[in-house]
Write an enzyme that holds these catalytic residues in place. Structure first.
Site, PDB file in Angstrom:
ATOM      1  N   GLU A   1      17.946  -1.074 -19.429  1.00  0.00           N
ATOM      2  CA  GLU A   1      18.287  -2.216 -18.575  1.00  0.00           C
ATOM      3  C   GLU A   1      18.997  -3.262 -19.438  1.00  0.00           C
ATOM      4  OE1 GLU A   1      16.411  -5.990 -16.168  1.00  0.00           O
ATOM      5  OE2 GLU A   1      15.211  -4.870 -17.618  1.00  0.00           O
TER       6      GLU A   1
ATOM      7  N   GLY B   1       0.778  -1.230   0.000  1.00  0.00           N
ATOM      8  CA  GLY B   1       0.000   0.000   0.000  1.00  0.00           C
ATOM      9  C   GLY B   1       0.811   1.282   0.000  1.00  0.00           C
TER      10      GLY B   1
ATOM     11  N   ASP C   1      14.005 -11.717  -5.157  1.00  0.00           N
ATOM     12  CA  ASP C   1      12.592 -11.371  -5.312  1.00  0.00           C
ATOM     13  C   ASP C   1      11.697 -12.520  -4.816  1.00  0.00           C
ATOM     14  OD1 ASP C   1      10.148 -10.405  -6.283  1.00  0.00           O
ATOM     15  OD2 ASP C   1      10.526 -11.157  -8.302  1.00  0.00           O
TER      16      ASP C   1
ATOM     17  N   ARG D   1      12.378  -6.836  -2.106  1.00  0.00           N
ATOM     18  CA  ARG D   1      11.421  -5.730  -2.243  1.00  0.00           C
ATOM     19  C   ARG D   1      10.650  -5.516  -0.948  1.00  0.00           C
ATOM     20  NH1 ARG D   1       9.330  -7.639  -8.328  1.00  0.00           N
ATOM     21  NH2 ARG D   1      11.413  -7.631  -9.260  1.00  0.00           N
TER      22      ARG D   1
ATOM     23  N   ARG E   1      13.740   5.010 -17.922  1.00  0.00           N
ATOM     24  CA  ARG E   1      14.525   3.788 -17.782  1.00  0.00           C
ATOM     25  C   ARG E   1      13.760   2.727 -18.554  1.00  0.00           C
ATOM     26  NH1 ARG E   1      13.336  -1.657 -15.878  1.00  0.00           N
ATOM     27  NH2 ARG E   1      15.249  -2.563 -15.028  1.00  0.00           N
TER      28      ARG E   1
ATOM     29  N   HIS F   1      15.961  -4.050  -7.564  1.00  0.00           N
ATOM     30  CA  HIS F   1      14.791  -4.896  -7.348  1.00  0.00           C
ATOM     31  C   HIS F   1      14.933  -6.254  -8.031  1.00  0.00           C
ATOM     32  CE1 HIS F   1      14.236  -3.035 -11.227  1.00  0.00           C
ATOM     33  NE2 HIS F   1      13.200  -3.801 -11.498  1.00  0.00           N
ATOM     34  N   ASP F   2      15.913  -6.382  -8.938  1.00  0.00           N
ATOM     35  CA  ASP F   2      16.120  -7.633  -9.660  1.00  0.00           C
ATOM     36  C   ASP F   2      17.230  -8.497  -9.073  1.00  0.00           C
ATOM     37  OD1 ASP F   2      14.138  -7.357 -11.653  1.00  0.00           O
ATOM     38  OD2 ASP F   2      15.398  -5.977 -12.779  1.00  0.00           O
TER      39      ASP F   2
ATOM     40  N   ASP G   1      12.833  -0.979 -19.736  1.00  0.00           N
ATOM     41  CA  ASP G   1      12.842  -2.368 -19.295  1.00  0.00           C
ATOM     42  C   ASP G   1      13.172  -3.295 -20.472  1.00  0.00           C
ATOM     43  OD1 ASP G   1      12.212  -4.393 -17.217  1.00  0.00           O
ATOM     44  OD2 ASP G   1      10.569  -4.902 -18.587  1.00  0.00           O
TER      45      ASP G   1
ATOM     46  N   HIS H   1       6.535  -5.422 -23.572  1.00  0.00           N
ATOM     47  CA  HIS H   1       5.327  -6.217 -23.394  1.00  0.00           C
ATOM     48  C   HIS H   1       4.301  -5.406 -22.613  1.00  0.00           C
ATOM     49  CE1 HIS H   1       8.252  -7.159 -20.159  1.00  0.00           C
ATOM     50  NE2 HIS H   1       7.214  -6.879 -19.381  1.00  0.00           N
TER      51      HIS H   1
END
Length: 493
Positions: A246, A58, A373, A377, A214, A328-329, A216, A133
């Site tokens: 990326e 949230g 992951d 995160r 950025r 985050h990856d 993806d 995508h």
């Protein structure tokens, strides 16, 4: 002169002086007082519990607004947001509508308010463009699901047969999804309508006021000339807009001056972790992602990799690379290093003294941990859980980078790379800054000859150690003492 050096490259000047902060919006901050009843949902996962793959914490953009003073105090002057467009996933890489900010984040009004507040503090804002995508909820794809071969949008995607099976994994999907994921139908970039749609989205938000994109997985887009047109269209709206891709490896294909201004510089992250963490690296956390922070590196090997990296691209591109230690990856560096805080401190020192824009993954500056992951995160910790010593050295390194222009745009000269000690200088006109790192567990006492510095920097501005100079006829002898697992910065004024 090499072909690389002869290329004419124009990159955004502000990026060379930027310190980025990467925000995963669902996990960074909630507004103290929700602006909408929708955002006070009791369906959010508890903030301080481990995140799940599909649940929401949230966090929202009004929460980000409330934390801008914190970021400004830290020394941040640029934010990179992972996706914020309407989506049905907490990471928002499943885009529903490229023109609508996710209502859970506060929608377009919250973003407009946040962008204005950031710009008032001279903080730039870069958004994540997921243009390879879309998602099953994207209007054009959803129309295909509803109307089958009668849909006017068939050529927007790579349909391979009928019937489509968007949710039933026991049947063939009959369309191309990114890495086979049927939740992420891949665009047909050869379709001029798709191409124009993406270009218009990019132009719209730059015109709205964002400072860059950025991109993806841009290497997945194979249509010739696509990213060249993207650059031309974006730069026509704002010549100083930042375009960063990326791409995890050798990026010369995209960093030729006609496409991207930089990439997420995992080629810096991998060797830097291997040098500072050594055999502390938890292999199960790094064997999946493609940046190889292993095997352990000695200083000579580290220097060779850094030199090769700096030889790879034009200098103006080097200065606008997005440098990082984790994201985050990946798993977070503190966790990769088995909780060893000194590893993170040494790597962070190298990050903030390297050419290009350093980027902090939210929470790293207060010691937030995280495995792969979704654990990388986690929600930003409450203040009582912060590691104040980690925050203090982040603030100090950021301030030093802002203070010394040589650390931002000065040349990079390796002075010493033997055993477990690495030393280099950043030089700009008469400003010279030396950086020394001892990654070993024993004190280092170094004697070396220096021939390519104009001055003899001797003012210790970071860390603990000793520096002394002894001028000779045609060179200068330098003596350096560095305690175990220490890094120091020495300036000439």
């Amino acid at each position: 002169m090499s072909y690389k050096d002869s290329m004419i490259v124009q990159t955004p000047d502000w990026v060379k002086h930027a310190v980025f902060y990467q925000i995963f919006p669902d996990r960074f901050a909630q507004a103290a007082i929700p602006r909408k009843k929708l955002l006070s949902s009791d369906r959010w996962e508890q903030w301080d519990l481990p995140p799940s793959l599909q649940g929401y914490k949230g966090g929202n953009l009004w929460g980000v607004i409330e934390q801008l003073d914190y970021l400004q105090d830290l020394g941040i002057n640029a934010i990179y947001f992972t996706p914020i467009f309407q989506s049905a996933s907490n990471h928002r890489y499943h885009t529903h509508d490229y023109y609508q900010i996710d209502p859970i984040l506060g929608g377009n009004p919250a973003f407009e308010e946040m962008l204005k507040a950031a710009h008032q503090r001279n903080i730039k804002v870069v958004l994540d463009g997921v243009f390879n995508h879309a998602s099953r909820g994207f209007f054009q794809f959803h129309d295909i699901l509803e109307n089958g071969p009668h849909s006017p949008w068939l050529d927007w995607f790579k349909i391979e047969g009928w019937p489509l099976s968007a949710y039933d994994g026991s049947k063939p999907a009959n369309y191309v999804g990114w890495i086979g994921n049927r939740a992420l139908p891949q665009f047909n970039h050869d379709n001029p309508q798709v191409r124009e749609f993406i270009m218009e989205v990019a132009e719209y938000w730059v015109d709205f006021g964002i400072d860059g994109w950025r991109l993806d997985v841009p290497f997945e887009v194979k249509t010739p000339g696509f990213w060249k047109e993207f650059r031309e269209r974006v730069k026509a709206v704002n010549p100083e807009a930042y375009i960063v891709g990326e791409v995890w490896g050798d990026s010369r294909e995209w960093l030729d001056g006609t496409q991207f201004d930089g990439v997420m510089n995992y080629l810096f992250a991998g060797p830097t972790i291997a040098f500072t963490a050594g055999d502390r690296v938890k292999m199960e956390l790094v064997e999946g992602p493609s940046y190889s922070p292993y095997p352990p590196l000695f200083a000579k090997e580290y220097g060779e990799k850094i030199k090769a990296l700096l030889d790879l691209y034009p200098w103006d591109i080097q200065l606008t690379q997005l440098n990082l230690l984790d994201s985050h990856d990946t798993a977070r560096l503190i966790t990769i290093a088995g909780g060893d805080k000194v590893t993170v401190q040494l790597a962070t020192l190298l990050l903030f003294t390297f050419p290009g824009a350093p980027s902090i993954y939210y929470g790293d500056e207060v010691g937030l941990e995280g495995q792969l992951d979704p654990d990388s995160r986690r929600a930003f910790p409450m203040k009582e859980s912060w590691h104040q010593d980690v925050l203090d050295y982040h603030k100090k390194l950021i301030a030093i980078r802002h203070q010394y222009q040589a650390l931002r745009i000065g040349s990079y000269k390796i002075l010493y790379a033997e055993g477990i000690v690495y030393g280099f200088a950043r030089c700009l006109e008469n400003e010279e800054v030396m950086v020394w790192v001892n990654s070993g567990t024993e004190p280092a006492h170094i004697h070396c000859t220096v021939t390519d510095l104009k001055t003899c920097p001797n003012r210790l501005i970071y860390g603990e150690g000793k520096i002394s100079w002894k001028p000779e006829d045609e060179h200068t002898e330098l003596e350096v003492y560095i305690p175990p697992r220490q890094g120091i910065i020495v300036a000439n004024f």
